[in-house]
Scaffold this active site. Sequence first.
Site, PDB file in Angstrom:
ATOM      1  N   LYS A  36      11.470   9.562  -4.536  1.00  0.00           N
ATOM      2  CA  LYS A  36      11.968  10.109  -3.386  1.00  0.00           C
ATOM      3  C   LYS A  36      11.752   9.235  -2.252  1.00  0.00           C
ATOM      4  O   LYS A  36      10.996   8.103  -2.602  1.00  0.00           O
ATOM      5  CB  LYS A  36      11.010  11.390  -3.010  1.00  0.00           C
ATOM      6  N   ARG A 130       1.468  24.876  -0.122  1.00  0.00           N
ATOM      7  CA  ARG A 130       2.775  24.304   0.305  1.00  0.00           C
ATOM      8  C   ARG A 130       3.852  24.922  -0.110  1.00  0.00           C
ATOM      9  O   ARG A 130       4.337  25.950   0.097  1.00  0.00           O
ATOM     10  CB  ARG A 130       2.568  22.616   0.207  1.00  0.00           C
ATOM     11  N   TYR A 263       6.714  -6.988  26.431  1.00  0.00           N
ATOM     12  CA  TYR A 263       6.643  -5.845  27.319  1.00  0.00           C
ATOM     13  C   TYR A 263       5.238  -5.550  27.781  1.00  0.00           C
ATOM     14  O   TYR A 263       4.238  -5.565  26.908  1.00  0.00           O
ATOM     15  CB  TYR A 263       7.197  -4.311  26.335  1.00  0.00           C
ATOM     16  N   MET A 311      11.198  -3.193  19.421  1.00  0.00           N
ATOM     17  CA  MET A 311      12.178  -2.755  17.988  1.00  0.00           C
ATOM     18  C   MET A 311      12.623  -3.422  17.114  1.00  0.00           C
ATOM     19  O   MET A 311      12.753  -3.103  15.841  1.00  0.00           O
ATOM     20  CB  MET A 311      13.172  -1.769  18.886  1.00  0.00           C
TER      21      MET A 311
HETATM   22  C1  LIG Z   1       5.256  12.757  -3.399  1.00  0.00           C
HETATM   23  C2  LIG Z   1       4.805  13.611  -4.646  1.00  0.00           C
HETATM   24  C3  LIG Z   1       4.210  13.191  -5.590  1.00  0.00           C
HETATM   25  C4  LIG Z   1       3.778  11.691  -5.707  1.00  0.00           C
HETATM   26  O1  LIG Z   1       2.803  11.554  -5.049  1.00  0.00           O
HETATM   27  P1  LIG Z   1       2.077  10.184  -5.284  1.00  0.00           P
HETATM   28  O2  LIG Z   1       0.597  10.502  -4.714  1.00  0.00           O
HETATM   29  O3  LIG Z   1       2.672   9.214  -4.384  1.00  0.00           O
HETATM   30  O4  LIG Z   1       1.895   9.837  -6.565  1.00  0.00           O
HETATM   31  C5  LIG Z   1       4.035  14.071  -6.733  1.00  0.00           C
HETATM   32  N1  LIG Z   1       4.218  15.287  -6.698  1.00  0.00           N
HETATM   33  C6  LIG Z   1       4.884  15.890  -5.727  1.00  0.00           C
HETATM   34  C7  LIG Z   1       5.077  17.438  -5.736  1.00  0.00           C
HETATM   35  C8  LIG Z   1       5.104  15.083  -4.459  1.00  0.00           C
HETATM   36  O5  LIG Z   1       5.820  15.700  -3.560  1.00  0.00           O
END
Ligand SMILES: *Cc1c(COP(=O)(O)O)cnc(C)c1O
Length: 369
Positions: A36, A130, A263, A311
Site C-alpha cells: 500500500k 478500527r 526563510y 518546498m
Molecule cells: C499497513 C498494514 C499492515 C502492515 O503493517 P507493518 O507494520 O508496516 O508491517 C498490515 N496489516 C494491515 C491491516 C495494515 O493496515
Amino acid sequence: MKERAWIELNMDHLKQNVHAFQSMLQKKCRIMAVVKADAYGHGAVEVAKYLETIGVTDFCVASVAEGIELRNAGVIGEILILGYTHPARLEEVVAYDLMQTVIDADYANNLKEFGKEIRVHVGIDTGMHRLGERFENIEEIIKIWEIKNLKIEGIFSHLCVADSMEKEDIAFTKLQIERFNQIRDKLIENGIKDFCMHIQSSYGVLNYPECEYDFVRLGVSLYGSLSAGEDKVKADIMLNPVLSLKSRIECVKELVVGESAGYGLDFTAKRNSKIAAVAIGYADGIPRNISKEAYVLCQGKRAPIVGRLCMDQILIDVTDIKEVAPHTEITVIGEEGAERITAEMFAGWAGTITNEIFSRLGKRLKIKS
Ligand SMILES: *Cc1c(COP(=O)(O)O)cnc(C)c1O
C-alpha cells in the site's frame, strides 16, 4: 542518475529480508507483502513485480486504485484490499480479480446488494476498534457466510500494540490472538471451513514469531526497517534497508559571519561558512519540522541541515567539507563510506515513525532499482 532527487532501491536487500522472514516462519506460512501507499514509497509496481520473481505472490493494498495499478502493470499474484471500497467500485474489484475486505457486518450488506460473485476476506475486530466486525458479534459474523455471492477465502484481524514489550500490551496482544482463535473455533463449530487466517503485521511477526497462521502481512520490516530505532524486538532477525534517498547540491554560497540564510533568516552564520542548497524539500517528503540535529551526508561526511526547510530545497552547512560543488550527490537516507543515516534516525529527527516518512516520500522522486 541525473535527477535532482531520487530513491535508490537495493533489491538484494529486499530479497534478503524475504528470505530472513521465510526461514523464521513456519513452512506453510506465506508472506503477504504490504505494498500500500506505493509500497511505503518504494514504488508498488517495482516492488511487487520484483517480489513475484522471487516467489512472493500475495499482496495487500489499501485501495481498489492501488490494486488496479498493480494489475495494469502486470502483477498476477493475489491482491487483497485491506480498506474501504465504495460500493460503486465493486465492479472493478471483480474485473481486476482483487479481493475485498468485509469491513464489518454493515459492509457485508453492501456486498450482498452488489449481487455478483466477489472474493473477500472477513475482517474481525479483536480490540483495535478500527476495521472489522466486533469479535463479540459472532452471530453477525456467521451470517456473513450466508451471503451467497461472497466467496470468503479468509478471516483476518490486526494487532494494535504488538510493537510494545510492556506487560499489559503483551497481555492485550495475547487476548487479541485468543479472540481471533475463538472466532475460528466458532466458525468451525458452525460447519464453516476452508478459510485462511492472518493477524500479524511486522511487529506481530517480530514479537510473536511463534504464531502459526497462513499469512503474515509484512510492510515496514520487509523494507528493512523498524518503525522506530529504539524498538526492541523478540525475533533475532537481520533487516536490511532497501531504500536510500539521494539528492544533489544545486549551488554553494560563502557566508560571512553574522549573515543569515533561508526563510525567516532562521540560520545565522556563527563563523564564515559555506552553505549549499540541496534539491530536495518538503514537497519531496522531508518533514518541515525536522529537528536541528538533522544532517545529510556529503562526500562521506555529516552536513547539518540549517535554516528552514523549503518546498524544493534544503540548506546544508558544508563549511568543513572539501570538494563541494553544484551536482555533488547528497545522501539524505542511506550510507556513504563509514557514515550511515538510517530511516529510523531520520524518522526520529522528524518525531515520527519510518512508516510515515516512507509513505510520504513525494511523487517527484524517481525510483531507481
Ligand atoms: C499497513 C498494514 C499492515 C502492515 O503493517 P507493518 O507494520 O508496516 O508491517 C498490515 N496489516 C494491515 C491491516 C495494515 O493496515
